[in-house]
Motif scaffolding. Structure first.
Motif, short mmCIF file in Angstrom:
data_model
loop_
_atom_site.label_atom_id
_atom_site.label_comp_id
_atom_site.label_asym_id
_atom_site.label_seq_id
_atom_site.Cartn_x
_atom_site.Cartn_y
_atom_site.Cartn_z
N GLU A 297 70.96 21.63 57.38
CA GLU A 297 70.95 20.63 56.31
C GLU A 297 70.01 19.47 56.63
O GLU A 297 69.30 18.97 55.77
CB GLU A 297 72.37 20.12 56.07
CG GLU A 297 72.50 19.22 54.88
CD GLU A 297 72.25 19.93 53.56
OE1 GLU A 297 71.67 19.28 52.66
OE2 GLU A 297 72.63 21.10 53.43
N ALA A 298 69.96 19.04 57.88
CA ALA A 298 69.14 17.89 58.26
C ALA A 298 67.64 18.17 58.12
O ALA A 298 66.84 17.25 57.97
CB ALA A 298 69.44 17.49 59.69
N SER A 299 67.24 19.43 58.14
CA SER A 299 65.81 19.75 58.07
C SER A 299 65.33 20.05 56.66
O SER A 299 64.13 20.19 56.44
CB SER A 299 65.51 20.95 58.97
OG SER A 299 66.11 22.11 58.44
N ARG A 300 66.24 20.11 55.70
CA ARG A 300 65.85 20.41 54.33
C ARG A 300 65.20 19.20 53.68
O ARG A 300 65.58 18.06 53.93
CB ARG A 300 67.07 20.84 53.50
CG ARG A 300 67.63 22.15 53.95
CD ARG A 300 68.77 22.55 53.07
NE ARG A 300 69.40 23.76 53.60
CZ ARG A 300 70.50 24.26 53.13
NH1 ARG A 300 71.14 23.68 52.14
NH2 ARG A 300 71.00 25.36 53.64
N PRO A 301 64.22 19.44 52.81
CA PRO A 301 63.60 18.32 52.12
C PRO A 301 64.59 17.64 51.17
O PRO A 301 65.46 18.29 50.60
CB PRO A 301 62.46 18.95 51.31
CG PRO A 301 62.51 20.39 51.57
CD PRO A 301 63.63 20.70 52.48
N ARG A 302 64.48 16.36 51.06
CA ARG A 302 65.37 15.63 50.15
C ARG A 302 64.58 14.47 49.53
O ARG A 302 63.60 13.99 50.08
CB ARG A 302 66.60 15.13 50.87
CG ARG A 302 66.33 14.21 52.04
CD ARG A 302 67.60 13.92 52.84
NE ARG A 302 67.32 13.21 54.04
CZ ARG A 302 66.99 13.78 55.18
NH1 ARG A 302 66.89 15.06 55.27
NH2 ARG A 302 66.74 13.04 56.24
N SER A 303 65.06 14.06 48.39
CA SER A 303 64.41 12.98 47.68
C SER A 303 65.01 11.65 48.13
O SER A 303 66.22 11.55 48.36
CB SER A 303 64.62 13.18 46.18
OG SER A 303 64.04 12.12 45.47
N VAL A 304 64.18 10.64 48.22
CA VAL A 304 64.63 9.32 48.61
C VAL A 304 64.40 8.39 47.42
O VAL A 304 63.29 8.33 46.87
CB VAL A 304 63.86 8.80 49.83
CG1 VAL A 304 64.27 7.38 50.18
CG2 VAL A 304 64.04 9.74 51.02
N THR A 305 65.43 7.69 47.03
CA THR A 305 65.33 6.77 45.90
C THR A 305 64.76 5.43 46.37
O THR A 305 65.21 4.86 47.35
CB THR A 305 66.74 6.52 45.29
OG1 THR A 305 67.30 7.79 44.94
CG2 THR A 305 66.65 5.63 44.07
#
Length: 146
Positions: free
Chosen positions: A136-144
């Motif tokens: 989970e920590a390595s998956r791309p995620r969006s930052v607001t």
């Protein structure tokens, strides 16, 4: 200025050198990108945002003949392919045999962000499809942005 001078085209000289080397080492691959001789099953490895995808091309095998395991970041695909009935019946009359038979083992090093607890494997149309999830920590995620 260089002391090295080719009176002809450099690429023609390299081609000549490759032909000479092929004559000496005829059984080796013709390029650095060529796969190793006898590597079975051939594999494609790719990635998505959620997983690492491995496709092993192994037609003519039963799904129960595969042994797929992960240990210490290494994915191992092993099994055995029986010789075809026709090949064994006419073994004395063969001129060439390109179809591999016998036991095989491929070991693929997985990246550090692979999750060994999230693995799925299925055999479809002669292809072993292995999907290894990413942590989970390595998956791309969006930052607001605030």
């Amino acid at each position: 200025m260089s002391d090295l001078y080719f009176g002809t085209d450099l690429f023609r000289e390299l081609d000549r050198l490759q032909r000479q080397m092929s004559g000496v080492f005829g059984s080796f691959p013709s390029s650095l990108r060529s796969s190793a001789s006898g590597a079975f099953p051939p594999v494609n490895i790719g990635t998505t945002d959620e997983s690492i995808e491995i496709v092993a091309f192994a037609p003519g095998l039963d799904a129960s003949k595969f042994d797929v395991s992960i240990d210490k970041g290494l994915l191992t695909i092993a099994g055995e392919r029986e010789p075809s009935q026709r090949a064994s019946a006419e073994a004395g009359r063969q001129y060439a045999q390109e179809r591999f038979s016998g036991s095989f083992r491929r070991v693929i090093e997985l990246p550090q962000h692979a999750d060994p607890d999230s693995v799925q494997a299925r055999y479809v149309d002669g292809c072993l499809l292995v999907s290894v999830g990413k942590r989970e920590a390595s998956r791309p995620r969006s930052v607001t942005v605030q």
